[in-house]
Every structure is written in structure tokens, then in C-alpha cells.
Design a protein around this motif. Sequence first.
Motif, PDB file in Angstrom:
ATOM      1  N   ASN A  64      72.961  88.823 129.575  1.00 53.43           N
ATOM      2  CA  ASN A  64      72.370  89.923 128.808  1.00 53.43           C
ATOM      3  C   ASN A  64      72.216  91.139 129.701  1.00 53.43           C
ATOM      4  OD1 ASN A  64      71.200  87.206 127.856  1.00 53.43           O
ATOM      5  ND2 ASN A  64      70.810  88.536 126.094  1.00 53.43           N
ATOM      6  N   ALA A  65      72.400  92.319 129.130  1.00 54.88           N
ATOM      7  CA  ALA A  65      72.306  93.554 129.910  1.00 54.88           C
ATOM      8  C   ALA A  65      70.975  93.676 130.637  1.00 54.88           C
ATOM      9  CB  ALA A  65      72.524  94.759 128.993  1.00 54.88           C
ATOM     10  N   PHE A  66      69.892  93.213 129.998  1.00 58.19           N
ATOM     11  CA  PHE A  66      68.581  93.363 130.629  1.00 58.19           C
ATOM     12  C   PHE A  66      68.354  92.359 131.756  1.00 58.19           C
ATOM     13  CE2 PHE A  66      67.971  90.495 127.018  1.00 58.19           C
ATOM     14  CZ  PHE A  66      67.224  89.462 127.560  1.00 58.19           C
ATOM     15  N   LEU A  67      69.280  91.412 131.918  1.00 55.13           N
ATOM     16  CA  LEU A  67      69.194  90.440 133.005  1.00 55.13           C
ATOM     17  C   LEU A  67      70.257  90.675 134.082  1.00 55.13           C
ATOM     18  CD1 LEU A  67      68.718  87.173 130.900  1.00 55.13           C
ATOM     19  CD2 LEU A  67      66.953  88.443 132.136  1.00 55.13           C
ATOM     20  N   ALA A  68      71.204  91.547 133.812  1.00 57.39           N
ATOM     21  CA  ALA A  68      72.358  91.705 134.699  1.00 57.39           C
ATOM     22  C   ALA A  68      71.993  92.473 135.967  1.00 57.39           C
ATOM     23  CB  ALA A  68      73.470  92.422 133.958  1.00 57.39           C
ATOM     24  N   ALA A  69      72.658  92.125 137.049  1.00 56.03           N
ATOM     25  CA  ALA A  69      72.512  92.822 138.328  1.00 56.03           C
ATOM     26  C   ALA A  69      73.706  93.750 138.540  1.00 56.03           C
ATOM     27  CB  ALA A  69      72.427  91.803 139.466  1.00 56.03           C
ATOM     28  N   ASP A  70      73.622  94.580 139.560  1.00 53.10           N
ATOM     29  CA  ASP A  70      74.698  95.533 139.839  1.00 53.10           C
ATOM     30  C   ASP A  70      76.041  94.826 139.995  1.00 53.10           C
ATOM     31  OD1 ASP A  70      72.923  97.615 139.758  1.00 53.10           O
ATOM     32  OD2 ASP A  70      72.817  97.906 141.934  1.00 53.10           O
ATOM     33  N   TYR A  71      76.054  93.684 140.688  1.00 52.81           N
ATOM     34  CA  TYR A  71      77.335  93.043 140.976  1.00 52.81           C
ATOM     35  C   TYR A  71      78.029  92.560 139.711  1.00 52.81           C
ATOM     36  CZ  TYR A  71      75.240  88.347 140.496  1.00 52.81           C
ATOM     37  OH  TYR A  71      74.623  87.220 140.023  1.00 52.81           O
ATOM     38  N   HIS A  72      77.270  92.243 138.653  1.00 53.81           N
ATOM     39  CA  HIS A  72      77.899  91.858 137.387  1.00 53.81           C
ATOM     40  C   HIS A  72      78.734  93.016 136.844  1.00 53.81           C
ATOM     41  CE1 HIS A  72      74.491  88.824 137.169  1.00 53.81           C
ATOM     42  NE2 HIS A  72      75.569  88.069 136.970  1.00 53.81           N
ATOM     43  N   TYR A  73      78.143  94.213 136.839  1.00 59.16           N
ATOM     44  CA  TYR A  73      78.863  95.389 136.362  1.00 59.16           C
ATOM     45  C   TYR A  73      80.039  95.727 137.278  1.00 59.16           C
ATOM     46  CZ  TYR A  73      75.224  96.331 132.900  1.00 59.16           C
ATOM     47  OH  TYR A  73      74.373  96.244 131.825  1.00 59.16           O
ATOM     48  N   GLU A  74      79.824  95.619 138.580  1.00 55.53           N
ATOM     49  CA  GLU A  74      80.879  95.973 139.533  1.00 55.53           C
ATOM     50  C   GLU A  74      82.099  95.064 139.381  1.00 55.53           C
ATOM     51  OE1 GLU A  74      78.678  95.659 143.120  1.00 55.53           O
ATOM     52  OE2 GLU A  74      77.614  97.564 142.814  1.00 55.53           O
ATOM     53  N   LYS A  75      81.855  93.761 139.222  1.00 58.83           N
ATOM     54  CA  LYS A  75      82.982  92.838 139.099  1.00 58.83           C
ATOM     55  C   LYS A  75      83.718  93.050 137.778  1.00 58.83           C
ATOM     56  CE  LYS A  75      84.543  88.268 140.143  1.00 58.83           C
ATOM     57  NZ  LYS A  75      84.226  86.979 140.767  1.00 58.83           N
ATOM     58  N   ALA A  76      82.971  93.217 136.693  1.00 63.81           N
ATOM     59  CA  ALA A  76      83.610  93.479 135.396  1.00 63.81           C
ATOM     60  C   ALA A  76      84.429  94.762 135.461  1.00 63.81           C
ATOM     61  CB  ALA A  76      82.557  93.559 134.294  1.00 63.81           C
ATOM     62  N   ALA A  77      83.857  95.815 136.044  1.00 67.03           N
ATOM     63  CA  ALA A  77      84.552  97.100 136.123  1.00 67.03           C
ATOM     64  C   ALA A  77      85.844  96.987 136.932  1.00 67.03           C
ATOM     65  CB  ALA A  77      83.632  98.156 136.729  1.00 67.03           C
ATOM     66  N   PRO A 120      69.352 100.049 133.983  1.00 64.68           N
ATOM     67  CA  PRO A 120      68.614  99.499 135.119  1.00 64.68           C
ATOM     68  C   PRO A 120      69.489  98.578 135.953  1.00 64.68           C
ATOM     69  CG  PRO A 120      67.357  99.292 133.099  1.00 64.68           C
ATOM     70  CD  PRO A 120      68.716  99.778 132.714  1.00 64.68           C
ATOM     71  N   ALA A 121      69.335  98.655 137.271  1.00 67.41           N
ATOM     72  CA  ALA A 121      70.175  97.853 138.158  1.00 67.41           C
ATOM     73  C   ALA A 121      69.666  96.445 138.319  1.00 67.41           C
ATOM     74  CB  ALA A 121      70.251  98.526 139.527  1.00 67.41           C
ATOM     75  N   SER A 122      68.444  96.193 137.962  1.00 71.18           N
ATOM     76  CA  SER A 122      67.900  94.856 138.176  1.00 71.18           C
ATOM     77  C   SER A 122      67.201  94.385 136.922  1.00 71.18           C
ATOM     78  CB  SER A 122      66.904  94.876 139.344  1.00 71.18           C
ATOM     79  OG  SER A 122      65.875  95.801 139.090  1.00 71.18           O
ATOM     80  N   PRO A 123      67.036  93.077 136.761  1.00 66.41           N
ATOM     81  CA  PRO A 123      66.408  92.537 135.565  1.00 66.41           C
ATOM     82  C   PRO A 123      65.011  93.104 135.369  1.00 66.41           C
ATOM     83  CG  PRO A 123      67.416  90.796 136.879  1.00 66.41           C
ATOM     84  CD  PRO A 123      67.442  92.046 137.696  1.00 66.41           C
ATOM     85  N   THR A 124      64.681  93.312 134.087  1.00 66.80           N
ATOM     86  CA  THR A 124      63.358  93.829 133.776  1.00 66.80           C
ATOM     87  C   THR A 124      62.542  92.836 132.956  1.00 66.80           C
ATOM     88  OG1 THR A 124      64.263  94.883 131.815  1.00 66.80           O
ATOM     89  CG2 THR A 124      64.168  96.210 133.812  1.00 66.80           C
ATOM     90  N   ALA A 125      63.106  91.651 132.745  1.00 66.33           N
ATOM     91  CA  ALA A 125      62.377  90.650 131.971  1.00 66.33           C
ATOM     92  C   ALA A 125      62.644  89.298 132.595  1.00 66.33           C
ATOM     93  CB  ALA A 125      62.850  90.663 130.516  1.00 66.33           C
ATOM     94  N   PRO A 126      61.768  88.312 132.379  1.00 65.79           N
ATOM     95  CA  PRO A 126      61.997  86.978 132.928  1.00 65.79           C
ATOM     96  C   PRO A 126      63.275  86.384 132.369  1.00 65.79           C
ATOM     97  CG  PRO A 126      59.775  87.218 132.056  1.00 65.79           C
ATOM     98  CD  PRO A 126      60.529  88.431 131.662  1.00 65.79           C
ATOM     99  N   THR A 127      63.957  85.592 133.156  1.00 69.29           N
ATOM    100  CA  THR A 127      65.209  84.993 132.714  1.00 69.29           C
ATOM    101  C   THR A 127      64.930  83.785 131.832  1.00 69.29           C
ATOM    102  OG1 THR A 127      66.207  85.631 134.803  1.00 69.29           O
ATOM    103  CG2 THR A 127      67.365  83.961 133.497  1.00 69.29           C
ATOM    104  N   PRO A 128      65.370  83.871 130.533  1.00 68.18           N
ATOM    105  CA  PRO A 128      65.194  82.716 129.661  1.00 68.18           C
ATOM    106  C   PRO A 128      66.324  81.724 129.877  1.00 68.18           C
ATOM    107  CG  PRO A 128      66.144  84.556 128.449  1.00 68.18           C
ATOM    108  CD  PRO A 128      65.916  85.017 129.861  1.00 68.18           C
ATOM    109  N   ALA A 129      66.154  80.530 129.298  1.00 72.55           N
ATOM    110  CA  ALA A 129      67.229  79.552 129.392  1.00 72.55           C
ATOM    111  C   ALA A 129      68.422  80.048 128.616  1.00 72.55           C
ATOM    112  CB  ALA A 129      66.747  78.215 128.824  1.00 72.55           C
ATOM    113  N   SER A 130      69.617  79.898 129.194  1.00 71.83           N
ATOM    114  CA  SER A 130      70.819  80.400 128.543  1.00 71.83           C
ATOM    115  C   SER A 130      71.244  79.469 127.429  1.00 71.83           C
ATOM    116  CB  SER A 130      71.960  80.508 129.560  1.00 71.83           C
ATOM    117  OG  SER A 130      71.607  81.442 130.545  1.00 71.83           O
TER     118      SER A 130
END
Length: 331
Positions: A110-123, A302-312
Amino acid sequence: MKIAAFSGALMEYSIQEAMKITANLGFDGIEIACREPHLSPQTSLPRVKEIRRLADEHVLDIPVLGGYMGRFSESGDPECAAAYDEFLGLLERADYLETDMIRIFPGGPNAFLAADYHYEKAAHWLKKCAAEARKHEKKILLEIHNVSLIETVESSLRLLEMIGEDNVGLIHDAGNMYISDTDFGRASVTGLGSRLLHVHVKDEKRIPEAGGPGTFRNVTRHGEEHFLQCRLGEGEVDHRELFEALAETGYGGWVTLECFAPYPPPEQLAHDRDAVRQLLRETASAAVPRTVPTTAPTTTAPASPTAPTPASPSSSSVSAPAEISLPSKGK
């Protein structure tokens, strides 16, 4: 605007039968879900040519190939390379089918859980895809989708900026955006600006408990939630403001109906076709033309998660009747 049916709603039929149903229902085109028995990156070229012949016979355009490859942000390099090769296979088939746009999934979480490296690798990998697509004069579509890097206008524009290629654009999907609990009305259309290249339409609603036909569970910023897929006008995704904004901004692209409510597929497609035609009539007559920005505004998520990580969630997709939804298995 022209209206297409999504062949993924007709997966119980062969592609030949799906095209015949689509034509008989009066659609302008068919967006092909790139999974067998309809199409895949491995489909033989003689069969691909036969699909093109059938489209001509039924007077159907094929505006988009709905690919399922990608998911670069969470995959290892060997898996990313394999997904890239699959894209190249689909790109070759798009030439034979005279299709200008191919969908790829960037991946999650989820976008609200993603870190910078997730976007960088996808890009990184999407930029490679875009470069190859340009040689074929094709465009890449990224669908705004729940449980992905691009759940909102802001997160979508962030990824596009990082890719940096003008032949990559977005699919607006109000149903997915409803699940993510983000705006899917006028502000979303003007916010995306010229990067909005395609539109998906479907209806859903939140329910207390999943388990019956057409229901599924999904992780959102509110935690795990439960949903029911509905026919247009019977759920909670009000598309009127979206269609008003599309008319006001002069959107002249395609609208694809992704119908997964628990009804016989031709019946659900006919219902949603009539609902969209009515919306188009009403919003066209009331529209006041507005200017769309040539480029969408730059927004940084946001570059870092802003909410607790729920179970996927762990299995099937929002696109087909299933209990747990991930972008990997459905629409």
C-alpha cells in the motif's frame, strides 16, 4: 468518449465468445485481460492474428491490453527480469492487435506503507519498459489500485515523476480509489491532468463481513475491510462527479467497464453499459468546458510509512469473486 467491455468479466467464455458478446451488447471496443484463455505474452502469433481478424469482423477496437506483469517494487531482480521479458512479449502482440496502450502493475505494498526503495525499484524497471514501448509507439498504463504504490493521485504522480517518461500514464479507477478511501471525483481528474489516459468503472460497497458471492477482504489504511462488488448505482461509488469532470475537461479517451458483481456476465455488462450511457448523456448536457493543465502538478508522497503495518492479504483479486483481494489476481 467510447465504451469498452473488460474481457476479464467474461473469463468463463473463450475470447471468441467474449468478443461476440461484447459486440452484441453494442460496445465500441474490448479491453483484453491478458490471461488465458483470452491472451497472454506467450499466445502464438497465428492466434493473435485471428483475434485481430475477429475484432475487425465484430467492428471492435482493442484500446488496451490489460497486462498482469510487473510487480517490480517487491520482486527480486530475476523475477523483475522475467516480468520485463513478459512485457516484451505482450508488446510484440500489441503490434499485431493494433493496440496502443498496455497496462503494467508497479507492485506494492500500500502507498501509505511503502518506502522510498519500493518506488525507486518500480521506477527503474518501468522506465526500461517505457523506453522499449516508445520504439513501438505504445503507451504504458499504470492503474490506480488499492494495495499498490499508486493508491492516490499524489502517490501516482510521485511514481510518474520518478519514471520521467511521457509515454507512461494512469488509469483512473473510482472503484479502487473508493476502497483506498481517497478522492475519486473532480479533484482527482484535475489533479491527474494530462497523465490521465484511461478510465475504469465499477461499483462496490463496504460490508460488515465477507464470505458470500462477489465479496472480498482488503487491507486499507483503516485496517482489514470487507467489500461487495455491485452493479453500477447499487453500491457506494458515485461516478457522477467523475463523469462531470471528464466532460468538463474534454476527456476523449476510453471508459472500460469492469463488471464483477455476482450476476451472469452479459447481464451485468448490459446493466453497467446502460448506467454509463445515462451518465454520459446527463453530464455532457450539463458540462462547462474547463482547461486541463498540460502537465499534472508535481506532488511528493511521504517517504516512510505513516500507519502501522497490518497483516497482508494472501490470495485472490478484487476483479473476480473471491474472499481476499490483491492486485495480483483479478482485474
